[in-house]
Design a protein around this motif. Structure first.
Motif, PDB file in Angstrom:
ATOM      1  N   GLY A 246       0.818  -1.216   0.000  1.00 12.60           N
ATOM      2  CA  GLY A 246       0.000   0.000   0.000  1.00 12.60           C
ATOM      3  C   GLY A 246       0.848   1.261   0.000  1.00 12.60           C
ATOM      4  N   TYR A 247       1.915   1.264   0.816  1.00 16.47           N
ATOM      5  CA  TYR A 247       2.823   2.425   0.822  1.00 16.47           C
ATOM      6  C   TYR A 247       3.445   2.633  -0.567  1.00 16.47           C
ATOM      7  N   LYS A 248       3.850   1.515  -1.189  1.00 18.87           N
ATOM      8  CA  LYS A 248       4.471   1.624  -2.507  1.00 18.87           C
ATOM      9  C   LYS A 248       3.476   2.161  -3.536  1.00 18.87           C
ATOM     10  N   ALA A 249       2.229   1.706  -3.450  1.00 18.65           N
ATOM     11  CA  ALA A 249       1.219   2.179  -4.396  1.00 18.65           C
ATOM     12  C   ALA A 249       0.957   3.671  -4.226  1.00 18.65           C
ATOM     13  N   ILE A 250       0.886   4.122  -2.967  1.00 21.20           N
ATOM     14  CA  ILE A 250       0.654   5.556  -2.726  1.00 21.20           C
ATOM     15  C   ILE A 250       1.831   6.378  -3.222  1.00 21.20           C
ATOM     16  N   ALA A 251       3.060   5.914  -2.929  1.00 18.90           N
ATOM     17  CA  ALA A 251       4.241   6.652  -3.377  1.00 18.90           C
ATOM     18  C   ALA A 251       4.336   6.686  -4.899  1.00 18.90           C
ATOM     19  N   SER A 252       4.013   5.569  -5.554  1.00 19.02           N
ATOM     20  CA  SER A 252       4.065   5.549  -7.020  1.00 19.02           C
ATOM     21  C   SER A 252       3.003   6.464  -7.621  1.00 19.02           C
ATOM     22  N   LYS A 253       1.857   6.556  -6.968  1.00 20.40           N
ATOM     23  CA  LYS A 253       0.819   7.454  -7.473  1.00 20.40           C
ATOM     24  C   LYS A 253       1.275   8.905  -7.402  1.00 20.40           C
ATOM     25  N   VAL A 254       1.908   9.278  -6.283  1.00 20.29           N
ATOM     26  CA  VAL A 254       2.424  10.640  -6.152  1.00 20.29           C
ATOM     27  C   VAL A 254       3.518  10.890  -7.187  1.00 20.29           C
ATOM     28  N   GLU A 255       4.386   9.919  -7.384  1.00 19.41           N
ATOM     29  CA  GLU A 255       5.457  10.078  -8.363  1.00 19.41           C
ATOM     30  C   GLU A 255       4.882  10.225  -9.774  1.00 19.41           C
ATOM     31  N   LYS A 256       3.829   9.482 -10.072  1.00 15.87           N
ATOM     32  CA  LYS A 256       3.199   9.596 -11.392  1.00 15.87           C
ATOM     33  C   LYS A 256       2.612  10.995 -11.585  1.00 15.87           C
ATOM     34  N   ILE A 257       2.010  11.544 -10.534  1.00 14.70           N
ATOM     35  CA  ILE A 257       1.462  12.907 -10.630  1.00 14.70           C
ATOM     36  C   ILE A 257       2.588  13.908 -10.896  1.00 14.70           C
ATOM     37  N   LYS A 258       3.705  13.722 -10.201  1.00 18.73           N
ATOM     38  CA  LYS A 258       4.840  14.615 -10.416  1.00 18.73           C
ATOM     39  C   LYS A 258       5.332  14.533 -11.858  1.00 18.73           C
ATOM     40  N   VAL A 259       5.465  13.312 -12.376  1.00 16.06           N
ATOM     41  CA  VAL A 259       5.964  13.144 -13.743  1.00 16.06           C
ATOM     42  C   VAL A 259       4.996  13.754 -14.746  1.00 16.06           C
TER      43      VAL A 259
END
Length: 634
Positions: A246-259
């Motif tokens: 779950g932590y990884k999914a949340i972090a990847s979602k934030v990273e995708k928004i940044k990209v």
């Protein structure tokens, strides 16, 4: 059973292929099958039935089959599993003829080679666990322990064992009963087996020889505690992995928004730079571009068609005209033409071959700029500069908005992570604990004469108190006519009698725990025998309204009302007694105050008494059977 039509068709095709056999010819299905001997397989009976096809009906394609048992029916051969024995006889005859022909020629008949089976020889443990071995009843763990203690591999077949293995193996197996008894009595030292990294492997009821390969061993006082801890930690590991995912999914979602936001800003900045570059190039070659526009406009005004103008431009390009070489394409419908303007580099010139190659590559790069036919080059450049200015402003706004979006996403992700961490901490598994005893769950008190009175704390406990074994048929149920009055169970004494004083105290207790307490109203209390209490909705029973919980009272049992209740409650103190002298000093504190003649005896109905007698008889019979079985075993 075959559920879909596709599966049925596939099954029928398989059956037809099986019926054809090695001849490859399909069996007859129409008039040609009349007179043939047939065998029909009925799946309901799991048996083949033999008969003769006597007639054929063309309108539905069915044959009349006269079975050997005297029955007949019309059936469609395609819908049944059938076989023709005469075809099998013909194949057998052809095979016999082929064998005879080969014998006459002096050739040996060819035999079909059987494929070697991939089944390996059974291992030592498999053989020892067989019922006839004598040690299989001790279980695989005990047998494997004995084999490993003797130094043999449990998976090795008998052929791979060294010579003379029988003696050491028999000596080791004689220890199986003792090991089994030790583990069964919980004296083996229950344990959890794990790897060096902490990953759990298994749990065991004792120290066994096959567990020597596990580097980490944790012992526990009992087997139950080891099992509880094993599954608790296993579940914690799964929850931890789920939380990490779950932590990884949340972090990847934030990273995708940044990209995504960075890509939007970069796209706008690139568009701005392209417009500024095109405007500068257009201003630098404004005169040449204006000449090209003038030539194209003059050609159109002279009455040339669009295709003729394009041909004229191509001819000028072939001649090497510098103005024509600037034209990339002309869109007359749009009223614009595209010019190819070379992009000049501002890098310093050097006398090296590498620098010259870079300059040649830079000179080969061109920018395609669209110019309206009815507008000058400088006017088009001003439009490009204005568009670049708007793009710069939009890029700045988008960058600021992107920063806000990224901060909001990070803040939301941080909140989700905190919430997830809180839930993980709040829901962290604990070791299993025993259920709290009844005196910690229910409300209760001991009457002045020693009768136990129990009542539920809320509606959820009503069924547990009334129908969970607390209320017996010889006990009494006390309640009062007030909203939220709890049903109180008054347990009969050891002699099966109830005291009126205990019933009155229970009525006061029920009134004090009902709505009458807040209204300061004395509610009328009543009692009914325990065998008259029914579940809600029972036949020939009246529900008790406004009580704490739902229950009914049998219609043939009258309510016995008690003296007026008193809304008074007192606190009681529980204290532990010490030696026998302390116990003796408190023996008569709860002596009976009501005369024996006034005591109440609740007699259960005949049905309840017969049921109790049957239960007792069944229990005695079971005990007698168990004793007889023990005697036979001895």
């Amino acid at each position: 059973e075959l559920g879909t039509s596709a599966e049925r068709r596939a099954a029928q095709a398989w059956r037809r292929g099986r019926e054809q056999g090695s001849t490859g010819a399909a069996p007859p299905r129409d008039e040609a099958a009349v007179g043939r001997v047939v065998e029909v397989y009925w799946e309901g009976d799991l048996e083949w039935f033999r008969g003769v096809l006597k007639a054929y009906r063309g309108k539905d394609g069915k044959h009349r089959c006269d079975y050997d048992d005297g029955t007949r029916e019309w059936l469609k051969l395609a819908d049944h599993t059938v076989r023709f024995p005469d075809d099998d006889d013909a194949r057998a005859a052809r095979a016999a003829e082929a064998v005879a022909t080969a014998a006459d020629r002096g050739e040996a008949p060819r035999k079909r080679k059987k494929k070697p089976r991939g089944r390996a020889a059974p291992g030592l443990l498999t053989l020892l666990l067989d019922h006839g071995s004598g040690v299989g009843r001790y279980g695989s763990d005990v047998v494997e322990h004995c084999v490993a203690a003797a130094g043999f591999d449990v998976a090795a077949p008998l052929d791979d064992l060294p010579e003379g293995y029988e003696g050491p193996l028999a000596d080791a197996l004689t220890q199986a009963p003792g090991v089994f008894e030790t583990l069964a009595n919980g004296l083996g030292g229950a344990r959890i087996l794990a790897r060096n990294d902490g990953a759990l492997e298994a749990f065991a009821s004792g120290a066994l020889a096959q567990h020597a390969r596990f580097p980490v061993t944790r012992t526990f006082p009992s087997f139950c505690s080891a099992v509880d801890e094993y599954f608790r930690e296993a579940k914690e590991l799964r929850l931890g992995k789920r939380a990490a995912d779950g932590y990884k999914a949340i972090a990847s979602k934030v990273e995708k928004i940044k990209v995504d936001q960075a890509a939007r800003v970069d796209k706008l900045a690139s568009d701005q730079r392209d417009r500024e570059r095109d405007a500068a190039l257009l201003e630098a070659r404004a005169d040449d571009v204006d000449k090209v526009a003038s030539v194209l406009n003059n050609a159109l005004s002279s009455g040339l068609r669009w295709d003729e103008v394009r041909d004229y431009v191509d001819e000028e390009k072939a001649k090497g005209s510098p103005l024509a070489l600037l034209v990339e394409s002309v869109d007359f419908q749009k009223g614009a033409f595209t010019v190819a303007l070379p992009i000049d580099d501002d890098s310093d010139d050097e006398d090296s071959d590498e620098d010259s190659d870079e300059e040649a590559a830079a000179a080969a790069r061109v920018a395609f700029v669209e110019v309206p036919l009815q507008e000058t080059a400088r006017g088009a450049a001003r439009a490009l500069w204005a568009a670049a200015k708007k793009a710069r402003a939009k890029a700045e706004k988008t960058g600021a908005a992107s920063a806000v979006v990224v901060r909001a996403a990070e803040k939301q992700a941080e909140a989700k992570l905190r919430a997830r961490a809180w839930r993980a901490d709040a829901g962290k598994l604990r070791k299993q604990r025993a259920a709290p005893p009844w005196f910690c769950r229910f409300c209760w008190f001991a009457s002045s004469e020693g009768h136990l009175v129990v009542c539920p704390r809320d509606r959820g406990q009503c069924d547990q108190v009334l129908f969970g074994g607390c209320l017996r048929s010889t006990d009494a149920l006390v309640c009062c006519d007030a909203a939220g009055a709890p049903p109180c169970v008054v347990r009969a004494g050891a002699d099966g009698r109830l005291s009126p004083l205990a019933l009155h105290e229970a009525g006061c207790f029920a009134a004090c725990r009902s709505g009458a307490w807040s209204k300061r109203d004395r509610a009328a209390a009543f009692w009914v025998p325990g065998h008259a209490v029914r579940r809600p909705g029972a036949r020939k029973a009246t529900p008790v309204l406004d009580a704490l919980g739902e229950f009914s009272v049998a219609n043939d049992v009258a309510r016995t009302y008690l003296p007026p209740t008193q809304l008074e409650l007192t606190f009681g103190v529980l204290f532990a007694l010490g030696d026998a002298a302390d116990v003796a000093s408190h023996v008569d504190e709860r002596r009976r105050r009501v005369p024996d003649a006034d005591l109440i005896v609740v007699e259960a109905p005949a049905e309840a008494a017969e049921a109790a007698a049957d239960d007792a008889a069944a229990a005695d019979a079971d005990a007698a059977d168990a004793d007889a079985a023990d005697a036979d075993a001895a």
